[in-house]
Scaffold this active site. Structure first.
Site, short mmCIF file in Angstrom:
data_model
loop_
_atom_site.label_atom_id
_atom_site.label_comp_id
_atom_site.label_asym_id
_atom_site.label_seq_id
_atom_site.Cartn_x
_atom_site.Cartn_y
_atom_site.Cartn_z
N ASN A 152 0.80 -1.22 0.00
CA ASN A 152 0.00 0.00 0.00
C ASN A 152 0.84 1.28 0.00
OD1 ASN A 152 -2.43 -1.59 0.21
ND2 ASN A 152 -1.94 -1.88 2.37
N ARG A 153 2.04 1.17 -0.52
CA ARG A 153 2.96 2.31 -0.62
C ARG A 153 3.37 2.88 0.75
NH1 ARG A 153 3.01 0.26 -4.93
NH2 ARG A 153 2.97 1.28 -6.96
N LEU A 154 3.22 2.08 1.81
CA LEU A 154 3.66 2.51 3.14
C LEU A 154 5.09 2.04 3.35
CD1 LEU A 154 0.41 1.73 5.19
CD2 LEU A 154 1.16 3.92 4.19
#
Length: 218
Positions: free
Chosen positions: A195-197
């Site tokens: 999730n692009r974290l």
């Protein structure tokens, strides 16, 4: 004409990068990551995991980025070789702060290093030059790197000329070619996450020459 690339994406699923699990100094983490990436390429020598981008500041004040090959690393810094009269060589002479970066797709990792570049000892450059294939050695004499060329044919003729010149001679290192060492003051380790974290840990060298570790937002 517009080419839509908005659907080009992937997700990342590797392990997290946590402060509690990393060493106190960044060179050990760099070494660990480099060795882990090597495991993916025991049977594939075509992929140069030592390839890195290096960014310098050109004479017009703008950034210039290209790919070079890392040839040695240690706690002292990162070493690569080039023509001192090339664009990057002249840029380093005028402004020695540089940025290098690595991207390793198999482990979903990036490393970004900011540091100060300086020439290494002549003896060390000589030693490395002797290890290079003969064709690469000749090429150092034939090419005035980054200077304009009238044609490809002219370049090949220059190579042929120097190749003939060194037929029965030891090829010495040109005085204008050699190594640089980049001594880091800031190193970022990036680990892809869902999730692009993404995990981003920074090692920054303080005034007392101690590495300070902190985290950045993804």
């Amino acid at each position: 004409m517009i080419f839509d690339l908005s659907n080009y994406r992937k997700n990342y699923y590797n392990d997290s990068l946590l402060e509690s699990l990393v060493p106190k100094e960044p060179f050990q983490l760099f070494h660990d990551w480099f060795q882990q990436e090597k495991l993916f390429h025991k049977t594939n020598n075509d992929y140069e995991i030592n390839a890195m981008s290096i960014s310098t500041i050109g004479k017009d004040g703008g950034p210039e980025t290209r790919i070079v090959l890392l040839k040695e690393y240690s706690e002292k810094g990162f070493i690569f070789y080039t023509n001192y009269y090339s664009f990057k060589g002249k840029s380093i002479q005028n402004f020695p702060k540089v940025c290098i970066s690595f991207y390793w797709k198999n482990t979903e990792r990036q490393i970004i290093v900011k540091g100060v570049a300086s020439k290494i000892r002549k003896e060390k450059s000589d030693k490395y030059f002797k290890k290079r294939p003969k064709g690469n050695q000749v090429g150092c004499w034939a090419s005035k790197q980054s200077s304009p060329l009238p044609s490809k044919k002219y370049m090949l003729k220059q190579y042929e000329k120097w190749d003939n010149f060194f037929k029965r001679k030891t090829i010495s290192r040109p005085f204008y070619w050699g190594g640089y060492i980049i001594k880091p003051y800031n190193m970022e380790f990036w680990q892809g996450q869902p999730n692009r974290l993404h995990d981003r840990l920074i090692y920054n060298l303080d005034k007392e020459k101690n590495w300070i570790l902190y985290r950045l937002s993804p």
